[in-house]
Design an enzyme around this catalytic site. Structure first.
Site, PDB file in Angstrom:
ATOM      1  N   VAL A 132      18.699  10.806 -18.374  1.00 21.89           N
ATOM      2  CA  VAL A 132      18.592   9.352 -18.364  1.00 21.89           C
ATOM      3  C   VAL A 132      17.879   8.864 -17.099  1.00 21.89           C
ATOM      4  O   VAL A 132      17.481   7.701 -17.010  1.00 21.89           O
ATOM      5  CB  VAL A 132      19.988   8.691 -18.458  1.00 21.89           C
ATOM      6  CG1 VAL A 132      20.635   9.019 -19.794  1.00 21.89           C
ATOM      7  CG2 VAL A 132      20.893   9.127 -17.304  1.00 21.89           C
ATOM      8  N   ALA A 138      16.859  15.701  -8.204  1.00 16.71           N
ATOM      9  CA  ALA A 138      17.803  15.965  -9.295  1.00 16.71           C
ATOM     10  C   ALA A 138      17.542  15.018 -10.458  1.00 16.71           C
ATOM     11  O   ALA A 138      16.727  14.098 -10.363  1.00 16.71           O
ATOM     12  CB  ALA A 138      19.235  15.797  -8.790  1.00 16.71           C
ATOM     13  N   ASP A 290      21.610   2.888   0.823  1.00 19.74           N
ATOM     14  CA  ASP A 290      20.517   2.771  -0.144  1.00 19.74           C
ATOM     15  C   ASP A 290      20.908   1.743  -1.209  1.00 19.74           C
ATOM     16  O   ASP A 290      20.816   2.009  -2.399  1.00 19.74           O
ATOM     17  CB  ASP A 290      20.247   4.144  -0.767  1.00 19.74           C
ATOM     18  CG  ASP A 290      18.837   4.263  -1.334  1.00 19.74           C
ATOM     19  OD1 ASP A 290      17.980   3.439  -0.974  1.00 19.74           O
ATOM     20  OD2 ASP A 290      18.591   5.180  -2.133  1.00 19.74           O
TER      21      ASP A 290
END
Length: 511
Positions: A132, A138, A290
């Site tokens: 997704v 990753a 972040d």
């Protein structure tokens, strides 16, 4: 492995920068001297045809880094948090660096999960989706646990990503050494330290147990924060290369139309994003570094949900107090106190003129406070502040740069939700509450109690340490002996005073 064999890798990198039109931008960002520029252009230009083409729709530097692959993309992302190194304009460009790469097949992801966790995917998950989201390190799959029916997000490192990053980081170190050798003027930017910082961040992201640990700590710290949630970690389904978190459902924080349709108050959400960031940074000293719109969702109940904990910021208690006093001083427009805090913390060398520094701070603060409320920005204030402190000899502090960069991002999220938000009105009560708790009389008593507890633990060793100091001074002679004698008695006197403090606190019931 940082030898001449990396020259070819650097030539290919330079060729790509040339082909994308990014070479001059990169050299300007790192303030390259004439010799370094000549060497870089000489090595890269003849091999321009060997460079990767990249996506012409992207800005030159982003185009080149994206074409060069995952390690370069990650390097660009991290440099977007270091405007002190690459400059604010370049940092802003890198902040929008694309982080979407082609996913690897779901079959390989399942193999990785089975190898890492020692399970059969079909035995544990009733569903395991195609990717997704796919990033430089990753990719993420949505899955459903067979035993409970819980929806989870399974993050899997790219196969071979550790080896690929090691090779590229090795070349980065070699390049940093060459930059320092060929361009002495660039040494103030400390290229080797920049690469070491990058190396440390990447190594942390390549071990998903560390990200899981950060998520778990963040969840524990924020458990009582109203209107905020963090997905739980499934530790039994997490390892070095696989991490499993609770699945996050919600509206993207950047989709204002969907937020309005869901009936959420965007003005309140904007203020809450800013409040939460300040609360986590000041109260906990551990914050999501972040917090862009892609890592925040709005739940059905109106909660702000954070995810992706690959980059977390940490600042110690003393630095938090300094940061809060600086913000509080600006809020009150007490520039003399802001200057004093910088000198007290040792951020600005003692040989600088405090009055001149306070005057420079006033030149930073007053124009900002003269702006319309919707344009007042703490991120801009901190950026200007760092420019001034650099002129007065302040050394770069990485944790404060990360804090400043995160503040800029959080402000951007808050303003996207509410363009008319008054940043200072939202921040003032959070900062004032922290000041009261951390710098007032209660804080003094708490600090003394902690100090006494530490001294109490070392109490049995104090006579031994005092004796060692006295014996050591007996081996010195002349002026050194006199100095050491004086220092030794200061130590003994300090131990006596410490003992008295412990005794007084014990009488007052502090223990």
């Amino acid at each position: 492995m940082r030898g001449p064999h990396n020259i070819w890798r650097l030539i290919r990198t330079g060729a790509t920068l040339e082909r994308a039109g990014a070479m001059n931008h990169a050299l300007d960002a790192f303030e390259a001297g004439p010799l370094l520029r000549a060497v870089a252009r000489t090595l890269a230009f003849p091999f321009r045809w060997l460079g990767y083409k990249g996506d012409p729709s992207l800005p030159p530097v982003s185009r080149a880094l994206t074409a060069l692959g995952p390690a370069y993309i990650k390097f660009g992302q991290i440099m977007s948090t270091r405007p002190d190194v690459v400059g604010p304009e370049m940092a802003n460009e890198l902040r929008v660096l694309q982080d979407a790469l082609p996913p690897f097949p779901v079959a390989i992801a399942k193999e990785e999960v089975e190898r890492e966790l020692g399970i059969k995917v079909d035995d544990v998950f009733s569903e395991f989706s195609a990717p997704v989201a796919a990033a430089s390190i990753a990719q993420v799959h949505k899955a459903v646990l067979k035993d409970t029916g819980a929806e989870v997000a399974v993050k899997v490192l790219r196969p071979g990503v550790e080896k690929a990053f090691r090779k590229d980081i090795d070349a980065f170190y070699f390049a940093a050494q060459m930059v320092e050798f060929l361009s002495p003027s660039s040494r103030r930017l400390r290229p080797m330290e920049v690469i070491r910082h990058f190396d440390g961040v990447v190594q942390g992201e390549l071990d998903l147990r560390l990200e899981a640990s950060g998520a778990s700590e963040f969840e524990a710290n924020t458990a009582g924060d109203a209107g905020f949630s963090v997905p739980p970690v499934f530790w039994h389904l997490s390892s070095r290369r696989v991490m499993t978190l609770g699945w996050v459902e919600g509206v993207g924080s950047g989709d204002n139309d969907a937020i309005d349709t869901a009936g959420h108050d965007r003005a309140r959400l904007g203020a809450r994003v800013l409040e939460l960031f300040l609360l986590h940074a000041l109260r906990d000293g551990f914050f999501h570094a972040d917090m862009h719109q892609g890592n925040l969702k709005i739940g059905e109940n109106g909660d702000i949900i954070a995810y992706d904990f690959g980059i977390m910021g940490r600042i110690d208690e003393y630095t938090r107090r300094v940061y809060a006093e600086i913000l509080f001083g600006f809020i009150r427009r007490d520039y003399r106190r802001v200057a004093e805090v910088h000198f007290e913390a040792g951020y600005v060398p003692a040989n600088q003129d405090m009055d001149e520094f306070a005057r420079a701070l006033r030149a930073v603060g007053e124009p900002i406070f003269g702006m319309d409320a919707s344009r007042i920005s703490m991120g801009r204030l901190l950026s200007y502040l760092f420019e001034v402190t650099e002129r007065f000899g302040m050394q770069t502090r990485t944790e404060l740069i990360l804090l400043q960069r995160t503040m800029v991002v959080v402000e951007g999220v808050a303003r996207s939700l509410d363009p008319h938000i008054n940043i200072w009105e939202v921040a003032q009560p959070i900062v004032e509450d922290y000041i009261k708790e951390s710098i007032g009389p209660k804080a003094v008593i708490r600090d003394l109690s902690r100090t006494a507890l530490v001294l109490a633990r070392f109490g049995p060793r104090l006579p031994e340490l005092a004796q060692a100091a006295l014996v050591k001074q007996g081996h010195n002679s002349g002026d050194d002996e006199e100095n050491n004698h004086r220092h030794g008695w200061w130590f003994v006197g300090g131990a006596a005073v410490s003992g008295l403090v412990i005794w007084l606190l014990a009488l007052s019931g502090a223990f």
